[in-house]
Design a protein around this motif. Structure first.
Motif, PDB file in Angstrom:
ATOM      1  N   SER A  97      28.505  -1.305  -8.304  1.00  0.00           N
ATOM      2  CA  SER A  97      28.749  -2.866  -8.346  1.00  0.00           C
ATOM      3  C   SER A  97      28.768  -3.505  -7.191  1.00  0.00           C
ATOM      4  O   SER A  97      27.848  -4.370  -6.701  1.00  0.00           O
ATOM      5  CB  SER A  97      29.873  -3.377  -9.202  1.00  0.00           C
ATOM      6  N   ASN A 148      25.098  -3.370  -5.749  1.00  0.00           N
ATOM      7  CA  ASN A 148      24.258  -4.158  -6.601  1.00  0.00           C
ATOM      8  C   ASN A 148      24.387  -5.743  -5.732  1.00  0.00           C
ATOM      9  O   ASN A 148      23.602  -6.260  -5.634  1.00  0.00           O
ATOM     10  CB  ASN A 148      24.558  -4.269  -7.882  1.00  0.00           C
ATOM     11  N   GLN A 203      19.614  -0.377  -6.384  1.00  0.00           N
ATOM     12  CA  GLN A 203      20.355  -0.004  -7.376  1.00  0.00           C
ATOM     13  C   GLN A 203      20.104   1.441  -7.679  1.00  0.00           C
ATOM     14  O   GLN A 203      20.826   2.583  -8.037  1.00  0.00           O
ATOM     15  CB  GLN A 203      20.073  -0.987  -8.676  1.00  0.00           C
TER      16      GLN A 203
END
Length: 235
Positions: free
Chosen positions: A9, A12, A58
């Motif tokens: 996360s 990202n 990603q």
């Protein structure tokens, strides 16, 4: 697992921020006349650049986590449960009739379990199994699995279980288990797992049938001695 998800996360978010910044700078560098004539095209290019950079970041983060056991060990730290385990079924204060080799691996944001079950009497293989669904909470792994018996069962049998790991500095080396499938028992069975940490044990386990029997027999003796000592301590 939460730590791996947090890492992905964060990557990202950083990727999105970097992509947005780069795209804005590039947009500002484009000639004003070009922007006036091709305003829609300029916006599309900016959006496409953001999506491309974000997608690459990603994919790269997921690829690194999937491909690097060392990175996963660093991220999971004292919750690193991957590896090869010996699982011994427990019945009361004694030993059960099965012992299993359990492999825990990480793949595509979840753990995958597989293994073989052996008789504690003569170390003859009784079945092979692998997980269908898994869910990990801190030091607690739930799973559903499908097992194929080598003893003449007509079809694979579904079962379920959970492993409760004992947290340790460099990752758990023991767990307590509870599981159920109709092949082995008509009720929930308890088990105890020991992680193989020695290279010699891992090599013996995977290179020869005799080596596998020796490793399994040694861990059975270890478990029996521990159970006896625990029982004597409670008297």
């Amino acid at each position: 697992m939460d730590r791996i998800q947090s890492f992905l996360s964060i990557v990202n978010v950083l990727a999105l921020a970097v992509a947005s910044s780069i795209s804005v700078v590039c947009y500002q560098l484009v000639d004003d006349a070009f922007q006036k004539r091709h305003g829609v095209l300029s916006s599309v290019i900016v959006i496409a650049a953001i999506a491309l950079i974000f997608g690459i970041a990603q994919y790269s983060a997921g690829f690194m986590v999937n491909g690097s056991r060392r990175l996963r060990r660093l991220l999971m730290s004292d919750e690193f449960v991957e590896g090869t385990w010996i699982d011994i079924m427990q019945v009361g204060a004694g030993i059960g009739t099965e012992v299993a080799i359990v492999e825990i691996q990480y793949k595509d944001r979840q753990f995958h379990l597989s293994g073989q079950t052996y008789s504690t009497v003569d170390l003859r293989q009784l079945g092979a199994w692998e997980s269908i669904i898994t869910k990990y909470d801190p030091c607690l792994l739930y799973y559903l699995y499908r097992e194929t018996s080598t003893q003449g069962a007509a079809a694979p049998v579904l079962g379920g279980g959970q492993l409760r790991f004992q947290k340790a500095l460099y990752g758990p080396v023991e767990y307590q288990a509870s599981f159920f499938d109709p092949i082995h028992s008509s009720s929930v069975t308890l088990g105890f797992g020991y992680k193989l940490t020695k290279t010699s044990d891992l090599k013996a386990l995977h290179t020869s049938g005799e080596g596998r029997k020796q490793v399994l027999a040694r861990f059975l003796r270890l478990h029996i001695n521990d159970a006896r000592e625990a029982s004597a301590g409670h008297r």
